[in-house]
Design a protein around this motif. Structure first.
Motif, PDB file in Angstrom:
ATOM      1  N   ASP A 163       0.835  -1.195   0.000  1.00  0.00           N
ATOM      2  CA  ASP A 163       0.000   0.000   0.000  1.00  0.00           C
ATOM      3  C   ASP A 163       0.870   1.246   0.000  1.00  0.00           C
ATOM      4  OD1 ASP A 163      -1.862   2.012   0.382  1.00  0.00           O
ATOM      5  OD2 ASP A 163      -3.001   0.895   1.877  1.00  0.00           O
ATOM      6  N   THR A 168      -3.617   6.117   2.843  1.00  0.00           N
ATOM      7  CA  THR A 168      -3.080   5.309   3.939  1.00  0.00           C
ATOM      8  C   THR A 168      -1.989   6.062   4.687  1.00  0.00           C
ATOM      9  OG1 THR A 168      -3.593   3.281   2.768  1.00  0.00           O
ATOM     10  CG2 THR A 168      -1.966   3.119   4.520  1.00  0.00           C
ATOM     11  N   GLN A 169      -1.152   6.790   3.964  1.00  0.00           N
ATOM     12  CA  GLN A 169      -0.099   7.561   4.619  1.00  0.00           C
ATOM     13  C   GLN A 169      -0.695   8.631   5.528  1.00  0.00           C
ATOM     14  OE1 GLN A 169       2.690   8.970   1.669  1.00  0.00           O
ATOM     15  NE2 GLN A 169       3.004   6.901   0.862  1.00  0.00           N
ATOM     16  N   LEU A 171      -3.694   8.477   6.958  1.00  0.00           N
ATOM     17  CA  LEU A 171      -4.291   7.778   8.102  1.00  0.00           C
ATOM     18  C   LEU A 171      -3.220   7.374   9.112  1.00  0.00           C
ATOM     19  CD1 LEU A 171      -6.917   5.498   6.309  1.00  0.00           C
ATOM     20  CD2 LEU A 171      -7.384   7.452   7.801  1.00  0.00           C
ATOM     21  N   ASN A 172      -2.083   6.891   8.617  1.00  0.00           N
ATOM     22  CA  ASN A 172      -0.982   6.518   9.515  1.00  0.00           C
ATOM     23  C   ASN A 172      -0.440   7.742  10.248  1.00  0.00           C
ATOM     24  OD1 ASN A 172      -1.184   3.857   8.757  1.00  0.00           O
ATOM     25  ND2 ASN A 172       0.497   3.954   7.267  1.00  0.00           N
ATOM     26  N   MET A 173      -0.345   8.865   9.546  1.00  0.00           N
ATOM     27  CA  MET A 173       0.135  10.102  10.158  1.00  0.00           C
ATOM     28  C   MET A 173      -0.833  10.548  11.252  1.00  0.00           C
ATOM     29  SD  MET A 173       1.144  13.701   8.288  1.00  0.00           S
ATOM     30  CE  MET A 173       2.066  12.856   7.031  1.00  0.00           C
ATOM     31  N   ARG A 174      -2.137  10.446  10.993  1.00  0.00           N
ATOM     32  CA  ARG A 174      -3.142  10.829  11.987  1.00  0.00           C
ATOM     33  C   ARG A 174      -3.013   9.964  13.234  1.00  0.00           C
ATOM     34  NH1 ARG A 174      -9.315  10.506  10.394  1.00  0.00           N
ATOM     35  NH2 ARG A 174      -8.950   8.285  10.719  1.00  0.00           N
ATOM     36  N   GLU A 175      -2.832   8.655  13.061  1.00  0.00           N
ATOM     37  CA  GLU A 175      -2.681   7.751  14.207  1.00  0.00           C
ATOM     38  C   GLU A 175      -1.426   8.080  15.000  1.00  0.00           C
ATOM     39  OE1 GLU A 175      -4.897   5.519  15.409  1.00  0.00           O
ATOM     40  OE2 GLU A 175      -6.189   6.382  13.858  1.00  0.00           O
ATOM     41  N   THR A 176      -0.353   8.414  14.302  1.00  0.00           N
ATOM     42  CA  THR A 176       0.892   8.778  14.967  1.00  0.00           C
ATOM     43  C   THR A 176       0.701  10.047  15.799  1.00  0.00           C
ATOM     44  OG1 THR A 176       2.164   7.798  13.171  1.00  0.00           O
ATOM     45  CG2 THR A 176       3.335   9.337  14.596  1.00  0.00           C
ATOM     46  N   ARG A 179      -1.240   9.439  19.011  1.00  0.00           N
ATOM     47  CA  ARG A 179      -0.439   8.814  20.069  1.00  0.00           C
ATOM     48  C   ARG A 179       0.577   9.796  20.650  1.00  0.00           C
ATOM     49  NH1 ARG A 179      -0.345   4.425  16.247  1.00  0.00           N
ATOM     50  NH2 ARG A 179       1.756   5.026  15.683  1.00  0.00           N
TER      51      ARG A 179
END
Length: 183
Positions: A163, A168-169, A171-176, A179
């Motif tokens: 991917d 997706t990038q 979404l991953n940035m938002r999750e990071t 946290r």
């Protein structure tokens, strides 16, 4: 789970016969054709698999269909065996397993490629070649478009998902960020 095991067993048996007589690809086409016909015509499927009808009548319906479609004697015998063993309802699952096994036999892998925008033929061929080198198999690529990806591509080969989409990038940035980690 048991149904998948049964379907895999019948698909393997047909593939072994196909390897022995060199007709594995022919059987693939015939099985796919009959499976598609049965899946498309729900009344036909009911007439063959519904236990409310007597077995002899259901078998006559199947035999009539097999006479209309032009298939090999081996495939006809295989389909009648499925019926006799009460496994005809698993035909589509058996077909799926057989396709996978036949692809493995030929050294072929089927992959999907989803991009945000239309890709040039040259780009698609480069991706196909790269995937082929990575897997060691000849790749048959199914190309789709999905504007919701924003940009980039997503490719799938069996269970492997590569991917590289912007969606997706992000979404991953938002999750990071959620946290509290640094990007």
């Amino acid at each position: 789970m048991k149904n998948l095991t049964v379907a895999r067993r019948y698909a393997k048996a047909l593939l072994i016969i196909g390897k022995e007589d060199g007709q594995a690809e022919t059987y693939r086409e015939e099985l796919d054709g009959v499976s598609s016909l049965i899946a498309k015509e729900k009344e036909l499927e009911q007439a063959i698999t519904n236990p409310l009808y007597d077995v002899a009548s259901r078998k006559k319906v199947l035999q009539a269909i097999l006479k209309k479609v032009e298939i090999s004697k081996v495939m006809e015998s295989f389909l009648l065996l499925l019926f006799d063993k009460g496994r005809f309802g698993f035909l589509s699952v058996i077909n799926d397993f057989y396709r996978k096994l036949a692809d493995e036999l030929k050294g072929v892998a089927r992959a999907s490629l989803v991009s945000a925008t239309e890709l040039s033929t040259e780009t698609i061929e480069k991706i196909r070649t790269t995937l082929s080198q990575r897997t060691g198999k000849d790749i048959i690529l199914e190309v789709e478009q999905d504007p919701s990806l924003i940009g980039g591509i997503v490719s799938r080969i069996g269970d492997l998902v590569l991917d590289g989409s912007i969606k997706t990038q992000l979404l991953n940035m938002r999750e990071t960020l959620k946290r509290g980690e640094s990007v």
